[in-house]
Design a protein around this motif. Structure first.
Motif, short mmCIF file in Angstrom:
data_model
loop_
_atom_site.label_atom_id
_atom_site.label_comp_id
_atom_site.label_asym_id
_atom_site.label_seq_id
_atom_site.Cartn_x
_atom_site.Cartn_y
_atom_site.Cartn_z
N PHE A 194 12.83 -0.62 7.63
CA PHE A 194 11.60 -1.69 9.43
C PHE A 194 11.17 -0.17 9.79
N CYS A 195 9.56 0.59 10.28
CA CYS A 195 9.70 1.20 11.01
C CYS A 195 8.14 1.15 11.37
N LEU A 196 7.79 1.95 12.59
CA LEU A 196 6.71 2.42 12.64
C LEU A 196 5.73 3.39 11.64
N PHE A 197 5.12 2.58 11.14
CA PHE A 197 3.54 2.86 9.84
C PHE A 197 2.04 3.77 10.39
N GLY A 198 2.05 4.93 10.14
CA GLY A 198 0.58 4.78 10.32
C GLY A 198 0.80 6.32 11.68
N ARG A 199 -0.32 7.25 11.68
CA ARG A 199 -0.63 8.41 12.41
C ARG A 199 -0.77 7.77 13.81
N GLU A 200 -1.81 7.11 13.69
CA GLU A 200 -2.65 6.53 14.94
C GLU A 200 -2.58 5.14 15.71
N ASN A 201 -2.55 4.21 14.83
CA ASN A 201 -1.89 3.08 15.01
C ASN A 201 -0.92 2.27 14.01
N GLN A 202 0.35 2.99 15.17
CA GLN A 202 1.49 2.66 14.79
C GLN A 202 1.70 1.54 14.72
N GLN A 203 2.55 0.92 14.19
CA GLN A 203 2.43 -0.86 13.23
C GLN A 203 4.12 -0.83 13.20
N PRO A 204 4.49 -2.30 13.17
CA PRO A 204 5.86 -2.41 12.54
C PRO A 204 5.31 -2.42 11.38
N CYS A 205 6.21 -1.78 10.06
CA CYS A 205 5.96 -2.35 8.70
C CYS A 205 7.62 -2.47 7.85
N ARG A 206 7.14 -3.15 6.62
CA ARG A 206 8.33 -3.76 5.96
C ARG A 206 8.03 -2.22 5.20
N ILE A 207 8.75 -1.50 5.21
CA ILE A 207 9.07 -0.32 3.46
C ILE A 207 10.13 -0.70 2.33
N GLY A 208 9.70 -1.24 0.98
CA GLY A 208 10.32 -1.55 -0.33
C GLY A 208 10.21 -1.60 -0.99
N PRO A 209 10.19 -1.78 -2.29
CA PRO A 209 10.87 -1.46 -4.09
C PRO A 209 8.60 -3.06 -3.87
N GLU A 210 8.46 -3.64 -3.31
CA GLU A 210 7.03 -4.11 -3.21
C GLU A 210 5.77 -3.66 -1.74
N GLY A 211 6.20 -2.15 -1.80
CA GLY A 211 5.62 -1.45 -0.91
C GLY A 211 5.22 -1.68 0.29
N CYS A 212 4.45 -1.45 1.68
CA CYS A 212 4.55 -1.14 2.34
C CYS A 212 3.68 -2.29 3.07
N SER A 213 4.12 -3.44 4.31
CA SER A 213 3.75 -4.82 4.95
C SER A 213 3.73 -4.76 6.58
N VAL A 214 2.37 -4.63 7.30
CA VAL A 214 2.38 -5.38 8.39
C VAL A 214 2.58 -6.36 8.89
N VAL A 215 3.93 -6.25 9.70
CA VAL A 215 4.65 -8.18 9.68
C VAL A 215 3.89 -8.11 11.31
N PHE A 216 3.90 -6.76 11.93
CA PHE A 216 2.86 -6.94 13.51
C PHE A 216 1.77 -6.08 14.24
N GLU A 217 0.78 -7.02 14.58
CA GLU A 217 -0.02 -5.68 14.77
C GLU A 217 0.73 -4.26 15.93
N GLN A 218 1.31 -4.87 17.39
CA GLN A 218 2.28 -3.95 17.96
C GLN A 218 3.80 -3.91 18.20
N GLY A 219 3.77 -3.20 18.98
CA GLY A 219 5.11 -3.28 19.21
C GLY A 219 6.28 -2.25 18.93
#
Length: 338
Positions: A194-219
């Protein structure tokens, strides 16, 4: 039991890279913006151990290394290890560290030194955390296109299975993958990161076997529990929101009036969210309990700040590079926020 840890025979593996010696003329002041910094701390067999940035000579060159010290209840401190790199983590009874592109591990006592993963010249590895026998690595790669002078570098998150030696990419090397420097070990549960993903608009994301999914727009990231529940926070003015999301469900958030600045966040093994906060030179420690939605004040408005905390079910432990020893106190609420 007294512990002595000496990293023996490192030169057998990478003699040019692993030659390490302390030197009075080599200090963190040689590195701009670097000072004493606790990477992590833990309690093992009744003893407190803390790892922190230091300076040492590797192959005759002054470099940033990791010192590990044992701290007794009386405040006595003893250096028990010098690890020749700042890229190190501890888990499942071993130190894991990367040097010259090679992954090593050894026990807390310094025994059973292993080369876990042989080096590749085209990448650097940073161990992040180990859960369920699976070590999460941050892999940093050179330019995607060597022919272009301004070509970007790339990175990826990689899972290393210590039993099979197999590497699995959680994401392909990309310029979007950023290293999260804050408590990243608690953001890995053995399956997902669970990490911030992206260079410019970093968003909380899950990264796992199924890929990367955004959980929220900011935080800001707090942690990822073993059951897959992700925790993050959002601070605007005097309002603090603590949110959580179970896999596949909608987020649930709790809001509090919180005028202090959140300096550090922790997710404990039993699912408590701890926040160290700072305002006007005073420090406070809070505990958020997701099951009840309550925010408890553990201590409030202390002058002494602590750079690093860790917790068990009954106590908190705080450490500061400017003060010897550690502070310990019970996780008993003074009062609750509304």
């Amino acid at each position: 039991m007294k512990r002595k840890m000496y990293l023996k025979s490192l030169a057998v593996f990478l003699s040019a890279c692993l030659f390490l010696s302390s030197c009075s003329c080599c200090s963190l002041s040689d590195f701009a913006g670097r000072s004493d910094y606790y990477q992590f701390a833990f309690k093992e067999d009744g003893c407190i151990y803390a790892a922190y940035d230091a300076a040492g000579k590797i192959g005759g060159k002054c470099s940033i290394v990791t010192h590990v010290k044992e701290i007794s209840a009386s405040g006595e401190e003893k250096l028990v290890a010098e690890i020749p790199t700042p890229a190190v983590c501890y888990g499942e009874g071993r130190f894991w560290y990367s040097l010259c592109g090679t992954l090593f591990s050894c026990t807390l006592e310094g025994d059973d030194l292993r080369v876990e993963l042989k080096g590749e010249k085209k990448r650097r590895l940073t161990p992040i955390g180990i859960k369920k026998g699976r070590l999460l690595l941050y892999g940093f790669y050179p330019k995607l296109d060597e022919a272009k002078e301004n070509a970007p570098y790339s990175a990826a998150y990689i899972v290393f299975d210590k039993e099979t030696g197999k590497e699995t990419f959680l994401c392909e090397p990309s310029v979007q993958v950023r290293y999260n420097d804050s408590q990243s070990g608690q953001q890995w549960n053995g399956e997902e990161f669970f990490c911030l993903f992206g260079r410019e608009n970093q968003q909380p994301c899950r990264i796992g076997p199924e890929g990367c999914s955004v959980v929220f727009e900011q935080g800001f990231i707090i942690g990822l529990a073993e059951d897959g529940t992700a925790y993050w926070g959002n601070k605007e003015g005097d309002q603090l929101e603590i949110c959580m999301q179970k896999e596949g469900e909608e987020p649930e958030c709790f809001a509090f009036t919180f005028p202090q600045y959140v300096r550090q966040t922790y997710l404990t093994d039993d699912g408590q969210v701890m926040l160290a906060a700072f305002s006007n030179g005073l420090w406070s420690l809070y505990r958020f309990t997701p099951k009840t939605g309550e925010m408890a004040v553990i201590f409030a408005n202390r002058y002494q700040g602590y750079e690093y905390f860790f917790f068990d079910k009954e106590n908190y432990y705080g450490l500061s590079p400017s003060e010897p020893g550690f502070v310990q106190g019970p996780l008993e609420p003074l009062y609750y926020l509304t």
